[in-house]
Design a protein around this motif. Structure first.
Motif, PDB file in Angstrom:
ATOM      1  N   THR A 267       0.816  -1.218   0.000  1.00  0.00           N
ATOM      2  CA  THR A 267       0.000   0.000   0.000  1.00  0.00           C
ATOM      3  C   THR A 267       0.847   1.265   0.000  1.00  0.00           C
ATOM      4  O   THR A 267       0.350   2.356   0.284  1.00  0.00           O
ATOM      5  N   ASP A 268       2.133   1.108  -0.304  1.00  0.00           N
ATOM      6  CA  ASP A 268       3.067   2.231  -0.442  1.00  0.00           C
ATOM      7  C   ASP A 268       3.321   3.016   0.846  1.00  0.00           C
ATOM      8  O   ASP A 268       3.790   4.147   0.790  1.00  0.00           O
ATOM      9  N   ILE A 269       3.018   2.424   1.976  1.00  0.00           N
ATOM     10  CA  ILE A 269       3.438   3.037   3.245  1.00  0.00           C
ATOM     11  C   ILE A 269       4.953   2.889   3.353  1.00  0.00           C
ATOM     12  O   ILE A 269       5.649   3.792   3.805  1.00  0.00           O
ATOM     13  N   LEU A 270       5.446   1.725   2.915  1.00  0.00           N
ATOM     14  CA  LEU A 270       6.881   1.486   2.799  1.00  0.00           C
ATOM     15  C   LEU A 270       7.220   1.376   1.318  1.00  0.00           C
ATOM     16  O   LEU A 270       6.499   0.719   0.562  1.00  0.00           O
ATOM     17  N   SER A 271       8.307   2.012   0.925  1.00  0.00           N
ATOM     18  CA  SER A 271       8.741   2.009  -0.474  1.00  0.00           C
ATOM     19  C   SER A 271      10.075   1.298  -0.612  1.00  0.00           C
ATOM     20  O   SER A 271      10.766   1.047   0.381  1.00  0.00           O
ATOM     21  N   ALA A 272      10.449   1.029  -1.846  1.00  0.00           N
ATOM     22  CA  ALA A 272      11.753   0.414  -2.128  1.00  0.00           C
ATOM     23  C   ALA A 272      12.857   1.223  -1.452  1.00  0.00           C
ATOM     24  O   ALA A 272      12.843   2.451  -1.482  1.00  0.00           O
TER      25      ALA A 272
END
Length: 123
Positions: free
Chosen positions: A23-28
Motif C-alpha cells: 500500500t506504499d506506506i513502505l517504499s523500495a
C-alpha cells in the motif's frame, strides 16, 4: 500491533510489513527499524521480530546489509501482486462462506454495490 491469537505473531508482523509495502506506506529502499527497535515498538520478543525478518528476507521483501540495516527491496510490485492475490483468495473464501450460509448471489452483489456507493457509482 493488535495481536490475533489465531496466527503466530511473527506471521502477523510479516503480513503487516508486506501490506505496508503493497500500500506504499513502505517504499523500495526504505529502512526498517533494527530487530531490537522493532521489538520495543511492537512490544514483542526480539526473537519473534528476527523470525519475521528472516521470513521477509526469504520472500525477498526485505534485505539486510551487514552494518547498515534492513531495507525494503526494489521488488515492491511483486509484493503488491502477491498481496492482491492473497486478498482475492480471502474474498473468494468469504463469498463461499456467505453462500454456504444461505446468502444469495443477489444479496452479495447488492452488498458490494452498496460498498461502492450504489449502482450508478463510478470507480
Amino acid at each position: 500491533m493488535a495481536i490475533n491469537s489465531k496466527k503466530p505473531i511473527y506471521l502477523q508482523l510479516v503480513d503487516r510489513i508486506k501490506n505496508e509495502v503493497a500500500t506504499d506506506i513502505l517504499s523500495a529502499n526504505d529502512q526498517l527499524p533494527s530487530v531490537r527497535e522493532m521489538a520495543l515498538q511492537e512490544r514483542i520478543n526480539p526473537n519473534t521480530v528476527a523470525k519475521a525478518y528472516k521470513e521477509l528476507e526469504r520472500q525477498e521483501v526485505i534485505k539486510t546489509l551487514t552494518g547498515k540495516g534492513t531495507f525494503v527491496t526494489g521488488n515492491t510490485q511483486n509484493v503488491k501482486n502477491l498481496n492482491q492475490n492473497q486478498l482475492f483468495s480471502e474474498l473468494s473464501s468469504s463469498v463461499d462462506q456467505l453462500l454456504k450460509n444461505g446468502v444469495t448471489r443477489k444479496q452479495i452483489e447488492q452488498f458490494v454495490d452498496d460498498l461502492f456507493g450504489g449502482k450508478n457509482a463510478k470507480n
